[in-house]
Design a protein around this motif. Structure first.
Motif, PDB file in Angstrom:
ATOM      1  N   LEU A 373       0.832  -1.209   0.000  1.00 58.74           N
ATOM      2  CA  LEU A 373       0.000   0.000   0.000  1.00 58.74           C
ATOM      3  C   LEU A 373       0.864   1.255   0.000  1.00 58.74           C
ATOM      4  O   LEU A 373       0.544   2.250  -0.668  1.00 58.74           O
ATOM      5  N   ASP A 374       1.960   1.206   0.739  1.00 55.26           N
ATOM      6  CA  ASP A 374       2.867   2.352   0.786  1.00 55.26           C
ATOM      7  C   ASP A 374       3.490   2.606  -0.584  1.00 55.26           C
ATOM      8  O   ASP A 374       3.595   3.759  -1.032  1.00 55.26           O
ATOM      9  N   ALA A 375       3.890   1.528  -1.259  1.00 58.59           N
ATOM     10  CA  ALA A 375       4.486   1.678  -2.591  1.00 58.59           C
ATOM     11  C   ALA A 375       3.470   2.231  -3.585  1.00 58.59           C
ATOM     12  O   ALA A 375       3.797   3.097  -4.414  1.00 58.59           O
ATOM     13  N   GLU A 376       2.244   1.751  -3.514  1.00 52.50           N
ATOM     14  CA  GLU A 376       1.198   2.258  -4.408  1.00 52.50           C
ATOM     15  C   GLU A 376       0.924   3.737  -4.150  1.00 52.50           C
ATOM     16  O   GLU A 376       0.710   4.520  -5.090  1.00 52.50           O
ATOM     17  N   ALA A 377       0.943   4.125  -2.869  1.00 49.48           N
ATOM     18  CA  ALA A 377       0.720   5.537  -2.541  1.00 49.48           C
ATOM     19  C   ALA A 377       1.859   6.407  -3.068  1.00 49.48           C
ATOM     20  O   ALA A 377       1.633   7.533  -3.532  1.00 49.48           O
ATOM     21  N   ASP A 378       3.090   5.899  -3.011  1.00 47.58           N
ATOM     22  CA  ASP A 378       4.233   6.657  -3.543  1.00 47.58           C
ATOM     23  C   ASP A 378       4.114   6.842  -5.054  1.00 47.58           C
ATOM     24  O   ASP A 378       4.403   7.918  -5.589  1.00 47.58           O
ATOM     25  N   ALA A 380       1.355   6.861  -6.822  1.00 53.38           N
ATOM     26  CA  ALA A 380       0.283   7.826  -7.072  1.00 53.38           C
ATOM     27  C   ALA A 380       0.747   9.245  -6.774  1.00 53.38           C
ATOM     28  O   ALA A 380       0.400  10.194  -7.490  1.00 53.38           O
ATOM     29  N   ALA A 381       1.545   9.400  -5.721  1.00 52.54           N
ATOM     30  CA  ALA A 381       2.042  10.730  -5.365  1.00 52.54           C
ATOM     31  C   ALA A 381       2.992  11.265  -6.430  1.00 52.54           C
ATOM     32  O   ALA A 381       2.963  12.456  -6.771  1.00 52.54           O
ATOM     33  N   ASN A 382       3.831  10.391  -6.982  1.00 49.63           N
ATOM     34  CA  ASN A 382       4.765  10.818  -8.030  1.00 49.63           C
ATOM     35  C   ASN A 382       4.029  11.259  -9.287  1.00 49.63           C
ATOM     36  O   ASN A 382       4.412  12.228  -9.942  1.00 49.63           O
ATOM     37  N   LYS A 383       2.957  10.537  -9.614  1.00 49.91           N
ATOM     38  CA  LYS A 383       2.178  10.926 -10.788  1.00 49.91           C
ATOM     39  C   LYS A 383       1.510  12.278 -10.573  1.00 49.91           C
ATOM     40  O   LYS A 383       1.432  13.106 -11.474  1.00 49.91           O
ATOM     41  N   THR A 384       1.041  12.502  -9.369  1.00 50.60           N
ATOM     42  CA  THR A 384       0.367  13.767  -9.068  1.00 50.60           C
ATOM     43  C   THR A 384       1.329  14.938  -9.111  1.00 50.60           C
ATOM     44  O   THR A 384       0.984  16.046  -9.535  1.00 50.60           O
ATOM     45  N   SER A 385       2.574  14.691  -8.683  1.00 51.37           N
ATOM     46  CA  SER A 385       3.545  15.784  -8.587  1.00 51.37           C
ATOM     47  C   SER A 385       4.283  16.055  -9.888  1.00 51.37           C
ATOM     48  O   SER A 385       5.097  16.970  -9.956  1.00 51.37           O
ATOM     49  N   GLU A 386       4.043  15.249 -10.938  1.00 50.46           N
ATOM     50  CA  GLU A 386       4.716  15.484 -12.215  1.00 50.46           C
ATOM     51  C   GLU A 386       4.276  16.809 -12.819  1.00 50.46           C
ATOM     52  O   GLU A 386       3.116  17.207 -12.717  1.00 50.46           O
ATOM     53  N   ASN A 410       1.614  10.882   2.255  1.00 55.62           N
ATOM     54  CA  ASN A 410       1.440   9.426   2.204  1.00 55.62           C
ATOM     55  C   ASN A 410       1.052   8.947   3.606  1.00 55.62           C
ATOM     56  O   ASN A 410       1.894   8.919   4.510  1.00 55.62           O
ATOM     57  N   PRO A 411      -0.206   8.554   3.819  1.00 54.86           N
ATOM     58  CA  PRO A 411      -0.647   8.193   5.172  1.00 54.86           C
ATOM     59  C   PRO A 411      -0.051   6.891   5.680  1.00 54.86           C
ATOM     60  O   PRO A 411      -0.143   6.591   6.873  1.00 54.86           O
TER      61      PRO A 411
END
Length: 503
Positions: A373-378, A380-386, A410-411
């Protein structure tokens, strides 16, 4: 979940594994779909799977028994086997009432008074057993035939014994039972009745006082027996849920405080009564380790009685089945097994090792899931910050802000770090047990296993090094230094570990 079940039992088990085993609504739907399909084998598989996840759940047990009874083919043997299995550990008056009605319906087994006595010996101190069982039991005794003077005397003694016992308990119909006792004794002999009533009056008044307090406690707990099958859910830690847990704790402490003021000679009755309350509590609060631990703590406080020791082992084993990743229950059970082995001449600590290994395996499984779950959140966060790009993949400078936005939160990061520390602490306690009970070699073997675990933290290296330093008089300093140096290869960039090494 699909609307039809697979054809064989193996696939049914796979279907159960396919959804959360702690989701009550999904389990209910699973039972509904099985019953709708009409296949007897699948229905039995479904109920068996349900009761494996939620043992001693009376509403589910009764639903299962009713299904077996309602089948066209006679299933008397199956019903009796299920009753024998369910009743052994059940604190449910409703299930015991079902048993009594079943025996009366099929006219098998012991006489009415014998079966009522058997039921009352298990749940006769429950408030709801008054109108459900005690009243009927006393009526059976009163209606017994009298073929001789001896029979009449035996009947009178049996009725008197039952009534005297019932009016001293906080039963839901204790006032009606008292009125019946007065009427019965007066009809036999007014002088004797006056003496009996005078002797029983203090205990009866205490029972009525306790009943009022008991009603207040149980009313605050709510009613979990209505609306079909009741299945407890996992903790949500909501405000309402916390209040409910607090009320359960208050009720259990009240029961343990001996409100009936039973004397030492009646200690077995007190243990049975409080144990009954805890058995009901852990059914309703199955996924709350603190309630199981309360039960364990109470058992250890009442002494070495056979009833208490039986309950103690049962509570810890069942509590760990429901909460395999509970630290407090695991350590309590491991300590209990360890102490038992230390009293023996021939010691075998394999059971304790098994407890720790199952516990660590459960924690590892949770860590693996949380890491994903942590890896998936990372990601998703990278895609958002592009940075935004146009259709040709070229950076769109027109929409670029002068200040970069903060990275998405990332919760899972804080929880993952906390779980990693907890995982290391489990290995540390395992190593300490190995050192304490079986010596240096077993402790080193345990640390060797821990080093190979991908989720192990630096805390385990520090603990192993300090154990060698403090407990190994021969070459403890050298071994400790080697352990710290080995840890530097893996945690050399972690400031906390480097500081622990230097200190």
């Amino acid at each position: 979940m699909s609307e039809t079940l697979p054809e064989n039992s193996v696939k049914i088990e796979n279907a159960v594994d396919g959804f959360s085993p702690h989701d009550p609504e999904t389990w209910k739907r699973f039972i509904d779909v099985a019953e709708t399909g009409g296949d007897g084998a699948q229905i039995r598989e479904a109920y068996e799977a349900l009761l494996k996840q939620y043992p001693n759940t009376a509403s589910a047990q009764i639903a299962y028994l009713k299904y077996v009874l309602n089948r066209r083919v006679s299933m008397t043997t199956d019903v009796e086997q299920l009753l024998n299995k369910f009743l052994r550990t059940s604190p449910s008056v409703e299930l015991w009432r079902f048993y009594l009605d079943y025996v009366l319906r099929v006219n098998v087994g012991p006489s009415p008074t014998t079966r009522e006595t058997y039921a009352l010996s298990h749940i006769g101190y429950d408030r709801d057993s008054g109108s459900a069982i005690w009243a009927e039991y006393i009526q059976f005794l009163r209606n017994a035939p009298e073929e001789s003077t001896w029979d009449k005397q035996q009947k009178m003694d049996a009725v008197r014994k039952a009534q005297n016992q019932a009016v001293q308990l906080p039963l839901d119909n204790v006032e009606q039972l008292w009125a019946q006792l007065e009427s019965y004794e007066t009809s036999l002999n007014k002088m004797t009745a006056k003496k009996i009533i005078t002797d029983l009056s203090p205990a009866h008044m205490q029972a009525r006082t306790v009943l009022r307090q008991l009603n207040n406690h149980l009313q605050a707990l709510g009613n979990s027996t209505t609306g079909g099958i009741f299945l407890p859910g996992p903790p949500t830690f909501s405000g309402q849920e916390r209040q409910l847990i607090g009320r359960w704790k208050a009720y259990l402490k009240w029961e343990g405080g001996n409100p009936l003021e039973l004397e030492d000679k009646d200690r077995a009755t007190l243990v049975a009564r409080v144990g009954h309350a805890y058995r009901k509590a852990v059914i309703c609060l199955r996924y709350y380790p603190e309630i199981w631990f309360m039960a364990f703590t109470w058992c250890t406080s009442v002494g070495q009685t056979a009833e208490a020791q039986s309950l103690l082992n049962s509570f810890l084993r069942s509590g760990l089945e429901a909460n395999p990743d509970s630290f407090v229950l695991t350590y309590a059970y491991a300590e209990l097994l360890e102490k038992a082995e230390l009293k023996k001449d021939q010691r075998d600590f394999s059971a304790v090792h098994a407890v720790y290994e199952r516990f660590i395996a459960s924690l590892r499984q949770n860590l693996a899931r949380l890491t994903e779950l942590d890896a998936e959140a990372d990601i998703a966060a990278n895609k958002t910050s592009e940075e935004p790009k146009d259709q040709n993949g070229i950076l769109d400078n027109t929409s670029k802000s002068t200040t970069a936005p903060p990275p998405p939160y990332n919760p899972y990061k804080p929880e993952l770090a906390d779980r990693n520390r907890q995982f290391s602490s489990a290995w540390i306690n395992y190593m300490r047990f190995a050192r304490r009970s079986q010596g240096q070699t077993t402790c080193r073997d345990t640390f060797s296993k821990a080093r190979k675990d991908m989720y192990i933290g630096w805390e385990a290296y520090e603990a192993a090094a300090l154990m060698e330093y403090r407990c190994n008089a021969e070459d403890g300093r050298l071994v400790a230094s080697r352990i710290f140096e080995s840890g530097m290869k893996k945690f050399g960039t972690d400031a906390s570990y480097v500081l622990a090494h230097l200190s």
